[in-house]
Design a protein around this motif. Structure first.
Motif, PDB file in Angstrom:
ATOM      1  N   ARG A   1       0.839  -1.196   0.000  1.00  0.00           N
ATOM      2  CA  ARG A   1       0.000   0.000   0.000  1.00  0.00           C
ATOM      3  C   ARG A   1       0.875   1.248   0.000  1.00  0.00           C
ATOM      4  N   GLY A   2       0.422   2.256  -0.715  1.00  0.00           N
ATOM      5  CA  GLY A   2       1.156   3.514  -0.765  1.00  0.00           C
ATOM      6  C   GLY A   2       0.216   4.701  -0.825  1.00  0.00           C
ATOM      7  N   GLN A   3       0.682   5.841  -0.326  1.00  0.00           N
ATOM      8  CA  GLN A   3      -0.128   7.066  -0.363  1.00  0.00           C
ATOM      9  C   GLN A   3       0.771   8.274  -0.624  1.00  0.00           C
TER      10      GLN A   3
ATOM     11  N   GLU B   1      -2.944   0.397  -3.986  1.00  0.00           N
ATOM     12  CA  GLU B   1      -2.745  -0.859  -3.273  1.00  0.00           C
ATOM     13  C   GLU B   1      -2.787  -2.015  -4.254  1.00  0.00           C
ATOM     14  N   ILE B   2      -1.874  -2.946  -4.084  1.00  0.00           N
ATOM     15  CA  ILE B   2      -1.899  -4.191  -4.835  1.00  0.00           C
ATOM     16  C   ILE B   2      -1.791  -5.334  -3.839  1.00  0.00           C
TER      17      ILE B   2
ATOM     18  N   PHE C   1      -6.882   1.928  -7.008  1.00  0.00           N
ATOM     19  CA  PHE C   1      -6.420   3.316  -7.111  1.00  0.00           C
ATOM     20  C   PHE C   1      -7.518   4.220  -6.569  1.00  0.00           C
ATOM     21  N   ASP C   2      -7.125   5.151  -5.711  1.00  0.00           N
ATOM     22  CA  ASP C   2      -8.091   6.039  -5.056  1.00  0.00           C
ATOM     23  C   ASP C   2      -7.510   7.449  -5.051  1.00  0.00           C
TER      24      ASP C   2
ATOM     25  N   GLN D   1     -11.069   3.136  -8.222  1.00  0.00           N
ATOM     26  CA  GLN D   1     -11.243   1.969  -9.075  1.00  0.00           C
ATOM     27  C   GLN D   1     -10.522   0.777  -8.467  1.00  0.00           C
ATOM     28  N   THR D   2     -11.218  -0.363  -8.428  1.00  0.00           N
ATOM     29  CA  THR D   2     -10.651  -1.617  -7.943  1.00  0.00           C
ATOM     30  C   THR D   2     -10.764  -2.652  -9.049  1.00  0.00           C
TER      31      THR D   2
END
Length: 701
Positions: A463-465, A485-486, A517-518, A532-533
């Motif tokens: 996860r990254g932000q 996130e993957i 992706f958010d 989108q997921t």
């Protein structure tokens, strides 16, 4: 050139670590929100943090909400920005109408259909109060004697010992047959810091007990919609003798040790050096006393002069200067937790038509499905924290660790007629994370978990932000936030293998992959975003109420909005969501859902009290909502019944008198129009209109 770049990188890294204890100020970034009120702090100002030590040091403390605006909200499902499918009564199984993958990487100990009512280490909090803080909430109804009691307490018992606990008891008979729920939980935590704050320890324990009747929904929806039968308690339901019993309990502790002390001592003034006995000293003594020989001089020096000289020198103290350490080597942390979930489903009439489409029965006279799952986890990690606390603005943070888990699964064997151990699992995973604040206007966060040995080896979650503040301190234009996130996630133990009186399966599923992706923009208490997921090899419960896998990829797109606004005496709060799945054969979602809550505040009794009427409207469009299977405690796809397009309206009047909030509310007002096409899940009507009376009282000292 490479060596030079490596050298520069090492210098920058240690510079960041060195300054991690003293974040500098920068006028470019908007001011960080402080966990203090704008008015002077008094004894009624109470904050709290999550139980993890990392949360206590990294994140801003949250303030206990004492506003009248949220006083009538006692249902846990109404506190989140989503709408839930439920089962006609509070405290029963539920599922969010917004898509979200609830499982974490690793062995699955979650209870997705009951998460809102289960308390564990994730939602235990630590109160921080000047005086002992207590909160008592009691809610009741006048008709079916539904009752809710919640007690919370927190105080500092010793100088560095803090204790918090909570007790909750809920009982609701329900208005339909076999629809009663009784839910209770208790948790307690305590944390202690040594005087020099180099070592700290935290302990917690919790216990949840959920006792629920299962009626499988009403048999004929038209009976309720037409309202030909006004007494809901006599409407025929699918099940009359089924119950679900869940116990989830656990204990754990966490402690850490800082590798370096908080302060250092530096010598700023030393005593005079000890003089040596030289020939000049001896000659001067001979001049004073020529009759004294060398032997006598030596004896005189040892017996008389030397002790006098030493006492004068030793009386000069060594002066030290104490300084706070600017550089830290971080801390070593260890966490242990034990969790036990006991799941029991009882049915005294297992041969009814409701179960017939599924597996043949082992025991046609009685169902006693029992599953017990136990987990023991140990986590050892290092992080770069030291002694200073931060408010979401640490310049640099890094952690890395290992987690080992041992899991035991038992179930009731109908052939053997006893509870037997089925499987033991072990799992080793590595985890790490980083936070970087650049110029205090850009915040980059990353976390990763990877299962390296044992059960579900190869599963991972990354996860990254990226959070970018916009504007300056004087002119704040909010922040743009991008999350990614993957995740690779294998089937849970429940999806792989299950054995009961009504359902049995053995599956060999491939691991699913999730890519999310958010992107959102926040300004004050407004938030707008798109998400989108994308999912490959999705595992879900199909129309046969058993797990299956979709061999392919599809995506879910969502646009959402949330806000909170005060305009003089008016308060507005709400959220809205528009979502669409590219493959509606494997996942069903409403196109739109939302909630709007607004109120008006009126001071009365010469401003000694505040009266606040409030209206709440919840709505979602029609869709094929998932049905519920009590025997497996799961929601599954169905294509026969649509629900939705019905406004759920609540009216409340709250009164705040000093530290007490008193309210009266009336639920589901729209039923007064005579429209009873009001379902919250297939064959489960929304909760009936009823009057609630409640009080929320906060006590200090």
């Amino acid at each position: 050139m490479r060596k030079r770049l490596l050298y520069i990188f090492i210098i920058l890294t240690f510079s960041l670590l060195g300054f991690s204890q003293e974040p500098s100020q920068d006028s470019v970034v908007p001011k960080k929100p402080k966990a203090v009120p704008s008015f002077p702090i008094d004894s009624t100002f109470v904050t709290y943090t999550s139980y993890h030590f990392d949360s206590i040091f990294l994140k801003s403390t949250k303030v206990v909400d004492t506003s009248t605006f949220h006083a009538p909200i006692f249902e846990p499902l109404e506190k989140e920005h989503t709408v839930y499918n439920t089962l006609s009564n509070t405290g029963l199984a539920h599922k969010s109408m917004r898509f979200k993958n609830l499982r974490d990487t690793g062995f699955d100990m979650s209870l997705p259909a009951y998460n809102a009512f289960i308390q564990n280490e994730r939602n235990i909090i630590c109160y921080q109060s000047v005086l002992p803080y207590s909160e008592v909430r009691y809610v009741m109804t006048s008709g079916d004697k539904e009752q809710h009691l919640n007690v919370r307490f927190g105080r500092q018992f010793l100088r560095r010992l803090f204790v918090s606990f909570a007790i909750k008891s809920e009982m609701s008979p329900g208005v339909f047959k076999n629809n009663k729920s009784t839910n209770n939980y208790f948790w307690i935590n305590a944390h202690y810091f040594t005087e020099n704050q180099r070592y700290a320890a935290l302990f917690y324990a919790y216990r949840n007990k959920l006792d629920m009747q299962e009626n499988g929904g009403i048999v004929n929806d038209e009976t309720y919609i037409s309202h030909t039968e006004t007494d809901n308690s006599v409407i025929t339901t699918n099940l009359s003798n089924a119950t679900t019993f869940i116990k989830s309990s656990g204990i754990g502790f966490e402690h850490y040790f800082n590798l370096l002390p908080q302060t250092t001592k530096t010598v700023v003034e030393k005593p005079l050096p000890r003089p040596t006995l030289d020939s000049l000293t001896i000659d001067s003594l001979r001049i004073v006393s020529p009759s004294v020989d060398s032997l006598m001089i030596d004896s005189l020096m040892v017996d008389s002069i030397m002790p006098l000289r030493d006492s004068i020198i030793d009386s000069q103290p060594v002066r030290y200067e104490t300084k706070t350490r600017k550089f830290t080597l971080g801390r070593i942390c260890h966490e242990f937790n034990f969790q036990r979930n006991s799941l029991t489903y009882n049915e005294s009439s297992p041969s009814v038509a409701f179960y017939q489409p599924h597996d043949s029965l082992f025991n046609p006279t009685k169902t006693t499905d029992s599953v017990v799952v136990q987990a023991i986890r140990n986590t050892l990690k290092w992080n770069s924290l030291g002694y200073q606390k931060y408010n979401d603005d640490i310049p640099f943070f890094l952690y890395a660790g290992l987690t080992h888990g041992f899991y035991k699964l038992r179930h009731y064997d109908y052939i053997e007629g006893e509870s037997v151990t089925v499987r033991n699992y072990q799992q080793l995973s590595v985890n790490g994370g980083i936070i970087i604040n650049l110029f205090r206007s850009t915040r980059i966060t990353g976390q990763a978990d990877l299962v390296t040995l044992g059960y579900h080896i190869g599963d991972f979650d990354i996860r990254g932000q990226w959070k970018q503040f916009l504007g300056t301190t004087e002119r704040n234009f909010g922040a743009a936030i991008f999350n990614a996130e993957i995740k690779r996630q294998s089937a849970s133990w429940f999806e792989e293998s299950y054995y009961s009186n009504h359902f049995r399966w053995e599956n060999d599923f491939r691991a699913s992959t999730y890519l999310t992706f958010d992107l959102k923009y926040t300004f004050r208490e407004y938030c707008i975003g798109v998400k989108q997921t994308s999912i490959a090899q999705y595992i879900y419960f199909g129309t046969e109420a058993r797990p299956t896998q979709y061999d392919g990829m599809f995506s879910i797109r969502e646009a959402y909005l949330s806000f909170r606004q005060s305009l003089k005496r008016f308060d507005f709060e709400g959220f809205a969501c528009v979502q669409k799945a590219s493959n509606e054969d494997v996942i069903h979602l409403p196109l739109f859902l939302g909630r709007l809550r607004f109120s008006y505040s009126q001071p009365i009794f010469r401003k000694a009290a505040t009266l606040q009427p409030m209206l709440t409207v919840t709505y979602f469009t029609k869709f094929h909502a998932d049905a519920f299977m009590p025997a497996t405690r799961t929601f599954y796809l169905q294509n026969d019944v649509e629900i939705g397009n019905f406004p759920y309206i609540d009216l409340a009047i709250a009164l705040k008198i000093k530290k007490a909030n008193v309210f009266v509310s009336y639920s589901n007002m729209f039923l007064l129009t005579g429209n009873y096409n009001a379902f919250i899940a297939p064959h489960y009507p929304m909760r009936s209109s009823k009057i609630f009376i409640g009080v929320n009282w906060r006590l200090f000292n």
